[in-house]
Write an enzyme that holds these catalytic residues in place. Structure first.
Site, PDB file in Angstrom:
ATOM      1  N   HIS A  21       0.554  -1.455   0.407  1.00 49.93           N
ATOM      2  CA  HIS A  21       0.215  -0.050  -0.269  1.00 49.93           C
ATOM      3  C   HIS A  21       0.992   1.109  -0.071  1.00 49.93           C
ATOM      4  O   HIS A  21       1.796   1.184   0.834  1.00 49.93           O
ATOM      5  CB  HIS A  21      -0.812   0.149   1.253  1.00 49.93           C
ATOM      6  CG  HIS A  21      -2.251   1.347   1.181  1.00 49.93           C
ATOM      7  ND1 HIS A  21      -2.290   1.905   2.140  1.00 49.93           N
ATOM      8  CD2 HIS A  21      -2.402   1.815   0.273  1.00 49.93           C
ATOM      9  CE1 HIS A  21      -3.485   2.469   1.994  1.00 49.93           C
ATOM     10  NE2 HIS A  21      -3.872   2.292   1.270  1.00 49.93           N
ATOM     11  N   HIS A  80      -2.214  11.270  -1.724  1.00 49.66           N
ATOM     12  CA  HIS A  80      -3.842  10.826  -1.286  1.00 49.66           C
ATOM     13  C   HIS A  80      -4.588  11.580  -1.086  1.00 49.66           C
ATOM     14  O   HIS A  80      -6.038  11.482  -1.841  1.00 49.66           O
ATOM     15  CB  HIS A  80      -2.678   9.832  -0.319  1.00 49.66           C
ATOM     16  CG  HIS A  80      -4.213   9.535   0.216  1.00 49.66           C
ATOM     17  ND1 HIS A  80      -5.145   9.419   1.306  1.00 49.66           N
ATOM     18  CD2 HIS A  80      -4.760   8.385   0.331  1.00 49.66           C
ATOM     19  CE1 HIS A  80      -6.282   9.029   1.366  1.00 49.66           C
ATOM     20  NE2 HIS A  80      -6.223   8.289   1.056  1.00 49.66           N
TER      21      HIS A  80
END
Length: 253
Positions: free
Chosen positions: A19, A61
């Site tokens: 991730h 993000h």
């Protein structure tokens, strides 16, 4: 394009995915993180891609710069020249101070040079869902034009997936879900997705069986404890996106 198509029967992606590069071990979405994840044996990575004000795809993000850089405000309102000068590593630890925000193209070059795979989350700045989906998909077409296996495009935003399909219909797509939604399976099918990727707490064997019956692969994010990883794997999921790259070895899958 010299690539195989990805569908239920041809699923080239590994069972474990790192991730944002290396989870929490390095500053997320930086090249340093991806290099660290590769050092732990991972061969596929997840990243988040959005657009600068002048249309450059880059890795971040959040909508805002504040959490993971020394900048402030909405990242998508700045030109790439401004974003490229920010420190995206110092927030994590002193050893990563000065690590820049990467352009998506830079990560793609590294991924391809090292024969690795990528899960590209289309992460639009709020209000740019169509533009970002189109631009990221077009960038993937160009950057992987002669690759054997394509990147896997995912998003929580149906509009971004629709735009990605219009721009690059041959690239595989997955619908991200963080809650149970009525009609989730039908939505994924309408978008022409090959997979759904859900918050791991939503998944059980019955859901996986239903998705597989509809010829959709199932991924989950981000189980980190061994018990959670074991549970979703026993349920039959096809892909586990995890932060705990130092705990779960892809060599064991």
């Amino acid at each position: 394009m010299n690539r195989s198509s990805v569908d239920f029967d041809h699923w080239p992606y590994p069972a474990l995915v790192a991730h944002r590069g290396a989870g929490k071990l390095a500053p997320e979405n930086t090249l340093a993180a991806f290099r660290l994840g590769a050092g732990h044996g991972y061969r596929m990575f997840e990243c988040d891609v959005k657009l600068s004000a002048d249309g450059t795809p880059f890795l971040l993000h959040d909508d805002k710069l504040d959490r993971t850089t020394d900048g402030v405000g909405i990242a998508g309102t700045l030109a790439w020249a401004e974003l490229s000068r920010l420190d995206a590593g110092g927030w994590h630890s002193p050893g990563y101070a000065g690590e820049p925000i990467p352009r998506f193209a830079a990560l793609a070059r590294w991924i391809r040079a090292n024969r690795l795979l990528l899960d590209v989350e289309i992460k639009p700045t709020t209000g740019t869902e169509l533009e970002t989906g189109h631009a990221v998909a077009k960038a993937c077409l160009e950057l992987w034009h002669d690759a054997e296996e394509p990147p896997f495009l995912t998003s929580f935003q149906p509009k971004s997936l629709e735009a990605a399909r219009a721009a690059a219909p041959g690239l595989p797509r997955g619908l991200l879900l963080n809650e149970h939604r009525e009609g989730w399976l039908e939505a994924a099918q309408r978008l022409g997705c090959v997979a759904v990727v859900l918050k791991h707490t939503l998944v059980d064997a019955a859901l996986v069986k239903r998705a597989h019956a509809a010829r959709l692969r199932v991924g989950v994010y981000t189980p980190n404890d061994q018990s959670d990883v074991d549970r979703v794997r026993e349920a039959g999921v096809d892909m586990v996106v995890t932060d705990a790259v130092d705990v779960h070895s892809p060599r064991e899958c």
